[in-house]
Design an enzyme around this catalytic site. Structure first.
Site, mmCIF file in Angstrom:
data_model
loop_
_atom_site.group_PDB
_atom_site.id
_atom_site.type_symbol
_atom_site.label_atom_id
_atom_site.label_comp_id
_atom_site.label_asym_id
_atom_site.label_seq_id
_atom_site.Cartn_x
_atom_site.Cartn_y
_atom_site.Cartn_z
ATOM 1 N N THR A 11 -40.869 -28.153 22.480
ATOM 2 C CA THR A 11 -39.047 -27.844 22.733
ATOM 3 C C THR A 11 -38.609 -28.448 23.478
ATOM 4 O OG1 THR A 11 -39.169 -25.498 21.934
ATOM 5 C CG2 THR A 11 -38.611 -26.997 20.655
ATOM 6 N N ARG A 35 -36.751 -23.510 18.877
ATOM 7 C CA ARG A 35 -35.320 -24.795 18.860
ATOM 8 C C ARG A 35 -35.493 -25.632 17.382
ATOM 9 N NH1 ARG A 35 -34.916 -24.446 25.091
ATOM 10 N NH2 ARG A 35 -37.068 -24.645 24.774
ATOM 11 N N TYR A 153 -47.413 -12.262 34.704
ATOM 12 C CA TYR A 153 -47.327 -14.102 34.494
ATOM 13 C C TYR A 153 -48.734 -14.731 34.770
ATOM 14 C CZ TYR A 153 -47.109 -18.511 34.020
ATOM 15 O OH TYR A 153 -47.479 -20.705 33.874
#
Ligand code: NDP
Length: 253
Positions: A11, A35, A153
């Site tokens: 997306t 989305r 991360y």
């Protein structure tokens, strides 16, 4: 033979660019993201470009293993025999230091960047092994090799790096390739998601030229279009104005 390419995180950013790049080559693409409006826009743009039906939008939260398994047990014949999996969906959240992030942010990064990759790989790899044909392309990060960015991360991307190399070992003797693409700074929505603020996100790219999503898609596509007897194990890329930095020292005198 027509390629069937699954792209997670289609997306936005690198994933969207990969989906478009493979569509341009005549591939069928399964585009995954949460989305729905963006997936529909991607499907409409594929149709407008003459590839109606080539793009299958799949609204899916990759953190939900049961939902991933359900979706991939029920694909239409046109998109069932996946030949390329681009494990691209991922995110960083919050401050770089683990001393400042919240446990909720850590969970979301682990659930998306590690478990999401496992859920999708678990659903697709057995078919590739059975057909003795396929290519798993994981999007890692320089954060998986260097401790210069976000701590949690970076840890999740170290997993992606190691998982990719170990999967190569597991697949030795089979015609299923595995590649880890490990970029530095790319201009996408990544920093907007990480920082939640358009001004701060823009600041992250101030004064230098980051790589573009299209440039990364070209690298992903390049790794795949090499002859099938060759495997790019890992490839690391940075903008020319980004480099690994030296070890830090805190002096107590
Ligand atoms: P974007 O924020 O532009 O795209 C991230 C994509 O991941 C979106 O399509 C988003 O879709 C999807 N996604 C996030 N969470 C989920 C979820 N739970 N389920 C399904 N899809 C999800 O960032 P990038 O394009 O930059 O990021 C792509 C990859 O590249 C990531 O793995 C990132 O870690 C990596 N990377 C990026 C770098 C950069 O500088 N941009 C540098 C190094 C690596 P949706 O919200 O619709 O679900």
């Amino acid at each position: 033979m027509t390629e069937v390419v699954v792209v997670s995180g289609a997306t936005s950013g690198i994933g969207e660019a990969c989906a478009r790049r493979f569509l341009d080559e005549g591939a069928r693409v399964v585009a995954i993201g949460r989305r729905a409006d963006r997936l529909e826009a991607l499907a409409a743009s594929a149709a407008a470009g003459g590839a109606a039906g080539a793009l299958l939008p799949l609204e899916l939260d990759l953190r939900d293993r049961a939902a991933v398994e359900r979706a991939f047990s029920d694909l239409p014949d046109s998109h069932r025999e996946v030949t390329v999996l681009v494990n691209n969906a991922g995110l960083a959240l919050g401050p770089a230091s683990a001393l400042q992030g919240t446990p909720e942010q850590w969970d979301t990064m682990v659930d998306t960047n590690i478990k999401g990759v496992l859920h999708l790989t678990g659903a697709i790899l057995p078919g590739m092994v059975e057909r003795d044909r396929g290519h798993v392309i994981n999007i890692g990060s320089i954060g998986g090799s260097y401790a210069g960015g976000s701590t949690v991360y970076g840890g999740t991307k170290a997993f992606v790096h190691h998982f990719s190399l170990a999967l190569r070992r597991d697949l030795l003797g089979r015609r299923v390739r595995v590649t880890c693409v490990e970029p530095g700074s790319v201009a996408t929505e990544f920093n907007l998601v990480r920082l939640g603020d358009a001004g701060k996100a823009a600041e992250a790219h101030r004064g230098y030229r980051p790589m573009s999503a299209d440039e990364l898609a070209e690298i992903v596509h390049y790794c795949h279009r090499l002859p099938a007897h060759m495997n790019v194990n890992r490839i690391e890329l940075m903008p020319i104005m980004q480099a690994p930095s030296a070890f830090a020292i805190a002096r107590e005198d």
